[in-house]
Design a protein around this motif. Structure first.
Motif, PDB file in Angstrom:
ATOM      1  N   SER A   1     -15.303  77.462  77.743  1.00 20.99           N
ATOM      2  CA  SER A   1     -15.658  76.240  78.452  1.00 20.99           C
ATOM      3  C   SER A   1     -16.024  76.421  79.913  1.00 20.99           C
ATOM      4  CB  SER A   1     -14.486  75.246  78.363  1.00 20.99           C
ATOM      5  OG  SER A   1     -13.333  75.823  78.950  1.00 20.99           O
ATOM      6  N   GLU A   2     -15.858  77.614  80.450  1.00 21.87           N
ATOM      7  CA  GLU A   2     -16.130  77.827  81.867  1.00 21.87           C
ATOM      8  C   GLU A   2     -16.427  79.298  82.117  1.00 21.87           C
ATOM      9  OE1 GLU A   2     -12.547  76.760  83.992  1.00 21.87           O
ATOM     10  OE2 GLU A   2     -11.338  77.999  82.679  1.00 21.87           O
ATOM     11  N   GLY A   3     -16.935  79.575  83.306  1.00 24.95           N
ATOM     12  CA  GLY A   3     -17.236  80.954  83.636  1.00 24.95           C
ATOM     13  C   GLY A   3     -17.326  81.151  85.133  1.00 24.95           C
ATOM     14  N   VAL A   4     -17.431  82.394  85.507  1.00 25.12           N
ATOM     15  CA  VAL A   4     -17.597  82.780  86.902  1.00 25.12           C
ATOM     16  C   VAL A   4     -18.646  83.871  86.933  1.00 25.12           C
ATOM     17  CG1 VAL A   4     -16.486  83.848  88.915  1.00 25.12           C
ATOM     18  CG2 VAL A   4     -15.187  82.241  87.472  1.00 25.12           C
ATOM     19  N   PHE A   5     -19.599  83.745  87.872  1.00 25.51           N
ATOM     20  CA  PHE A   5     -20.417  84.920  88.119  1.00 25.51           C
ATOM     21  C   PHE A   5     -20.242  85.337  89.555  1.00 25.51           C
ATOM     22  CE2 PHE A   5     -24.099  81.924  88.587  1.00 25.51           C
ATOM     23  CZ  PHE A   5     -24.601  82.350  89.808  1.00 25.51           C
TER      24      PHE A   5
ATOM     25  N   LEU B   1      -9.495  82.856  84.529  1.00 27.05           N
ATOM     26  CA  LEU B   1      -9.944  81.873  83.534  1.00 27.05           C
ATOM     27  C   LEU B   1      -8.864  81.639  82.483  1.00 27.05           C
ATOM     28  CD1 LEU B   1     -13.660  83.007  83.068  1.00 27.05           C
ATOM     29  CD2 LEU B   1     -12.820  81.002  84.328  1.00 27.05           C
ATOM     30  N   GLN B   2      -8.170  82.682  82.054  1.00 27.10           N
ATOM     31  CA  GLN B   2      -7.099  82.519  81.059  1.00 27.10           C
ATOM     32  C   GLN B   2      -5.959  81.673  81.617  1.00 27.10           C
ATOM     33  OE1 GLN B   2      -7.426  83.391  77.901  1.00 27.10           O
ATOM     34  NE2 GLN B   2      -9.427  84.236  78.400  1.00 27.10           N
TER      35      GLN B   2
ATOM     36  N   ARG C   1      -6.216  79.368  83.857  1.00 24.06           N
ATOM     37  CA  ARG C   1      -6.696  77.987  83.942  1.00 24.06           C
ATOM     38  C   ARG C   1      -6.629  77.315  82.568  1.00 24.06           C
ATOM     39  NH1 ARG C   1      -9.175  75.535  87.641  1.00 24.06           N
ATOM     40  NH2 ARG C   1     -10.730  74.581  86.293  1.00 24.06           N
ATOM     41  N   ALA C   2      -6.886  78.088  81.526  1.00 28.28           N
ATOM     42  CA  ALA C   2      -6.864  77.534  80.163  1.00 28.28           C
ATOM     43  C   ALA C   2      -5.461  77.115  79.754  1.00 28.28           C
ATOM     44  CB  ALA C   2      -7.428  78.544  79.169  1.00 28.28           C
ATOM     45  N   VAL C   3      -4.454  77.795  80.282  1.00 27.24           N
ATOM     46  CA  VAL C   3      -3.075  77.498  79.950  1.00 27.24           C
ATOM     47  C   VAL C   3      -2.595  76.227  80.646  1.00 27.24           C
ATOM     48  CG1 VAL C   3      -0.695  78.344  80.194  1.00 27.24           C
ATOM     49  CG2 VAL C   3      -2.516  79.902  79.503  1.00 27.24           C
ATOM     50  N   VAL C   4      -3.106  75.977  81.845  1.00 25.20           N
ATOM     51  CA  VAL C   4      -2.668  74.822  82.643  1.00 25.20           C
ATOM     52  C   VAL C   4      -3.116  73.518  82.066  1.00 25.20           C
ATOM     53  CG1 VAL C   4      -2.856  73.738  84.908  1.00 25.20           C
ATOM     54  CG2 VAL C   4      -2.596  76.191  84.724  1.00 25.20           C
TER      55      VAL C   4
END
Length: 129
Positions: free
Chosen positions: A97-101, A123-124, A126-129
């Motif tokens: 659902s999200e990314g960083v470049f 990112l992982q 953030r997914a837990v929160v």
């Protein structure tokens, strides 16, 4: 483009994470979702003139295409993408659902691995929160 996608704390965390991994080679950090993006860091000697909306569209589609294309490959699970340009590098790490470049000056493969692992952890978390 400040969109409020990330809290100030999360934006500072991802920038600090990338700076720790690659130091002064860090050029920029952009967080994105399928529909929006926020450039959270741009090194002071660079111009804010990149067409980030086009980059984001390409990077999101590129992630989906690469993950699907290599699914079940004997190479293993897709992890991240490195793009090489005349004036630097781009590394893309994306979840569902999200990314960083992250753009950088020259780095070693070990440096790319460190920044990819650090961004993936961000990112992982953030997914837990």
């Amino acid at each position: 483009m400040a969109t409020g996608l990330l809290t100030n704390e999360a934006a500072e965390q991802i920038v600090a994470t990338c700076r720790t991994a690659v130091g002064d080679s860090l050029r920029s950090v952009t967080y994105f979702t399928r529909d929006d993006y926020e450039q959270v860091y741009l090194r002071s000697d660079l111009e804010r003139d990149a067409d980030l909306s086009t980059f984001i569209g390409h990077e999101w589609r590129g992630f989906k295409t690469a993950r699907t294309a290599y699914e079940g490959s004997e190479l293993g699970e897709y992890n991240y993408t490195i793009r090489v340009f005349d004036n630097g590098f781009l590394i893309r790490v994306t979840s569902e659902s999200e990314g960083v470049f992250v753009t950088t000056d020259g780095l070693t493969i070990k440096d790319f691995e460190e920044v990819a692992t650090a961004v993936d952890s961000f990112l992982q978390d953030r997914a837990v929160v």
